[in-house]
Design an enzyme around this catalytic site. Structure first.
Site, PDB file in Angstrom:
ATOM      1  N   TYR A   7     -11.781 -23.934  41.333  1.00 54.62           N
ATOM      2  CA  TYR A   7     -12.249 -25.271  41.723  1.00 54.62           C
ATOM      3  C   TYR A   7     -12.823 -26.018  40.513  1.00 54.62           C
ATOM      4  O   TYR A   7     -12.510 -27.206  40.296  1.00 54.62           O
ATOM      5  CB  TYR A   7     -13.301 -25.105  42.823  1.00 54.62           C
ATOM      6  CG  TYR A   7     -13.810 -26.382  43.438  1.00 54.62           C
ATOM      7  CD1 TYR A   7     -13.041 -27.098  44.358  1.00 54.62           C
ATOM      8  CD2 TYR A   7     -15.083 -26.867  43.125  1.00 54.62           C
ATOM      9  CE1 TYR A   7     -13.529 -28.259  44.942  1.00 54.62           C
ATOM     10  CE2 TYR A   7     -15.573 -28.022  43.704  1.00 54.62           C
ATOM     11  CZ  TYR A   7     -14.802 -28.715  44.618  1.00 54.62           C
ATOM     12  OH  TYR A   7     -15.291 -29.873  45.194  1.00 54.62           O
TER      13      TYR A   7
ATOM     14  N   LYS B  65     -11.544 -29.517  38.922  1.00 53.94           N
ATOM     15  CA  LYS B  65     -12.407 -30.706  38.932  1.00 53.94           C
ATOM     16  C   LYS B  65     -12.714 -31.181  37.524  1.00 53.94           C
ATOM     17  O   LYS B  65     -12.873 -32.379  37.281  1.00 53.94           O
ATOM     18  CB  LYS B  65     -13.696 -30.392  39.706  1.00 53.94           C
ATOM     19  CG  LYS B  65     -13.459 -30.192  41.212  1.00 53.94           C
ATOM     20  CD  LYS B  65     -12.875 -31.439  41.841  1.00 53.94           C
ATOM     21  CE  LYS B  65     -12.724 -31.332  43.347  1.00 53.94           C
ATOM     22  NZ  LYS B  65     -12.167 -32.565  43.946  1.00 53.94           N
TER      23      LYS B  65
HETATM   24  P1  NAD Z   1     -13.252 -32.168  53.555  1.00 55.58           P
HETATM   25  O1  NAD Z   1     -12.621 -30.833  53.558  1.00 55.58           O
HETATM   26  O2  NAD Z   1     -13.968 -32.625  54.753  1.00 55.58           O
HETATM   27  O3  NAD Z   1     -12.195 -33.285  53.137  1.00 55.58           O
HETATM   28  C1  NAD Z   1     -11.095 -33.036  52.329  1.00 55.58           C
HETATM   29  C2  NAD Z   1      -9.947 -33.814  52.883  1.00 55.58           C
HETATM   30  O4  NAD Z   1      -8.788 -33.668  52.049  1.00 55.58           O
HETATM   31  C3  NAD Z   1      -9.541 -33.316  54.278  1.00 55.58           C
HETATM   32  O5  NAD Z   1      -9.372 -34.409  55.131  1.00 55.58           O
HETATM   33  C4  NAD Z   1      -8.210 -32.616  54.011  1.00 55.58           C
HETATM   34  O6  NAD Z   1      -7.359 -32.624  55.107  1.00 55.58           O
HETATM   35  C5  NAD Z   1      -7.671 -33.467  52.881  1.00 55.58           C
HETATM   36  N1  NAD Z   1      -6.598 -32.796  52.158  1.00 55.58           N
HETATM   37  C6  NAD Z   1      -6.593 -31.517  51.692  1.00 55.58           C
HETATM   38  N2  NAD Z   1      -5.426 -31.253  51.103  1.00 55.58           N
HETATM   39  C7  NAD Z   1      -4.669 -32.374  51.198  1.00 55.58           C
HETATM   40  C8  NAD Z   1      -3.363 -32.728  50.776  1.00 55.58           C
HETATM   41  N3  NAD Z   1      -2.592 -31.850  50.136  1.00 55.58           N
HETATM   42  N4  NAD Z   1      -2.899 -33.973  51.037  1.00 55.58           N
HETATM   43  C9  NAD Z   1      -3.673 -34.861  51.680  1.00 55.58           C
HETATM   44  N5  NAD Z   1      -4.923 -34.597  52.100  1.00 55.58           N
HETATM   45  C10 NAD Z   1      -5.406 -33.359  51.860  1.00 55.58           C
HETATM   46  O7  NAD Z   1     -14.250 -32.150  52.297  1.00 55.58           O
HETATM   47  P2  NAD Z   1     -15.131 -33.305  51.593  1.00 55.58           P
HETATM   48  O8  NAD Z   1     -16.429 -32.683  51.276  1.00 55.58           O
HETATM   49  O9  NAD Z   1     -15.088 -34.569  52.357  1.00 55.58           O
HETATM   50  O10 NAD Z   1     -14.332 -33.436  50.209  1.00 55.58           O
HETATM   51  C11 NAD Z   1     -13.796 -34.643  49.707  1.00 55.58           C
HETATM   52  C12 NAD Z   1     -13.694 -34.543  48.196  1.00 55.58           C
HETATM   53  O11 NAD Z   1     -15.001 -34.443  47.634  1.00 55.58           O
HETATM   54  C13 NAD Z   1     -12.935 -33.301  47.711  1.00 55.58           C
HETATM   55  O12 NAD Z   1     -12.141 -33.636  46.600  1.00 55.58           O
HETATM   56  C14 NAD Z   1     -14.044 -32.374  47.297  1.00 55.58           C
HETATM   57  O13 NAD Z   1     -13.631 -31.451  46.325  1.00 55.58           O
HETATM   58  C15 NAD Z   1     -15.050 -33.357  46.753  1.00 55.58           C
HETATM   59  N6  NAD Z   1     -16.416 -32.815  46.675  1.00 55.58           N
HETATM   60  C16 NAD Z   1     -17.106 -32.476  47.791  1.00 55.58           C
HETATM   61  C17 NAD Z   1     -18.394 -31.977  47.674  1.00 55.58           C
HETATM   62  C18 NAD Z   1     -19.209 -31.596  48.863  1.00 55.58           C
HETATM   63  O14 NAD Z   1     -20.305 -31.064  48.665  1.00 55.58           O
HETATM   64  N7  NAD Z   1     -18.778 -31.812  50.073  1.00 55.58           N
HETATM   65  C19 NAD Z   1     -18.960 -31.820  46.427  1.00 55.58           C
HETATM   66  C20 NAD Z   1     -18.234 -32.172  45.308  1.00 55.58           C
HETATM   67  C21 NAD Z   1     -16.963 -32.688  45.451  1.00 55.58           C
END
Ligand code: NAD
Length: 251
Positions: free
Chosen positions: A158, A162
């Protein structure tokens, strides 16, 4: 003409069926953007995002595409071009995790996370670049993570994906700058969503102890940083990273 909202701007948000992506889509629509809500599997969730937007008087449609596959990313961009005549904003939000210490990490865990997080970003940016160049306007915002900046045990795959998004964004920012296209990054800290469900209670408390602001973040707080980069008026800011992490990582 410059406006400080997103009126009539066309925006694509990948992975917007829930979590941070949904929040970004809703925030953009509330400022007047026409939003394409992308999803890969969860059509019900994506429809809910669209319904939330429409019930508040906004404009949105949904489009299914696994953006980790170049041809599907291209279909997503083509759909938006066809439907709305131009694309102004692209948010690469789709992401996933397969956490494991490296000794236990399978090749599939590595490949999948790099493909979904990093290659999707390449795919969508590549597909959107020509239309944005033609329009001489563009705002690309990539959702990275503090994990890609500071590292995190159990997340070599990851973190690599990132941090790869950050290097990618800086190079693309240099390529695209002369065409009035900016490329920036938002790096969230710990935002409780489906993605963080699997973390142990111990891990969550450990994380909390390292957050100066003393609480976890909320999706709308990430969305607000994305909005900053998406506005017309932020056109002199490119190749930058904003952490939305309660002060967890400072640099
Ligand atoms: P989440 O799992 O709720 O959302 C991720 C979304 O991406 C989901 O709707 C999933 O279906 C979609 N997805 C996955 N693979 C896909 C693909 N191949 N094509 C299209 N859609 C796809 O998680 P989140 O926390 O809302 O994450 C959103 C972004 O934020 C991600 O990139 C994650 O890495 C980043 N992020 C989240 C956090 C956190 O603490 N939640 C921290 C840092 C970064």
């Amino acid at each position: 003409d410059m406006n400080n909202n997103l009126k009539d701007r066309v925006s694509i948000v990948t992975g917007a069926s829930r979590g941070i992506g949904r929040s970004i889509a809703e925030a953009m629509a509330s400022l007047g953007a026409k939003v394409v809500v992308n999803f890969s599997k969860d059509e019900v969730g994506a429809q809910q995002t669209v319904d939330n937007i429409i019930s508040k008087g906004g404009l949105a449609t949904l489009f299914q595409a696994d953006v980790s596959v170049l041809s599907e990313a291209q279909e997503l961009i083509d759909y938006a071009l066809d439907k709305y005549d131009g694309i102004d904003i692209l948010v690469n939000n789709a992401g996933t995790t397969r956490d494991q210490l490296i000794v236990r990490m399978s090749e599939d865990d590595w490949d999948l996370v790099l493909k979904v997080n990093l290659k999707s970003t390449f795919n969508c940016c590549k597909a959107v670049m020509k239309p944005m160049m033609r329009k001489r306007y563009g705002r690309i915002i990539n959702i990275s993570s503090v994990s890609g900046i500071a590292g995190n045990a159990g997340q070599t795959n990851y973190s690599a994906s990132k941090s790869g998004m950050i290097g990618f964004s800086k190079s693309l920012a240099r390529e695209a700058a002369a065409r009035n296209i900016t490329v920036n990054v938002v790096a969230p800290g710990f935002i409780p969503t489906t993605l963080t469900n699997d973390l142990s209670e111990e891990m969550k408390q450990m994380t909390l102890a390292n957050i100066p602001i003393g609480r976890w973040g909320e999706p709308h707080e990430v969305a607000d940083a994305v909005i900053f980069f998406a506005r017309d008026v932020s056109g002199y800011v490119t190749g930058q990273v904003i952490n939305v992490d309660g002060g967890m990582v400072m640099f």
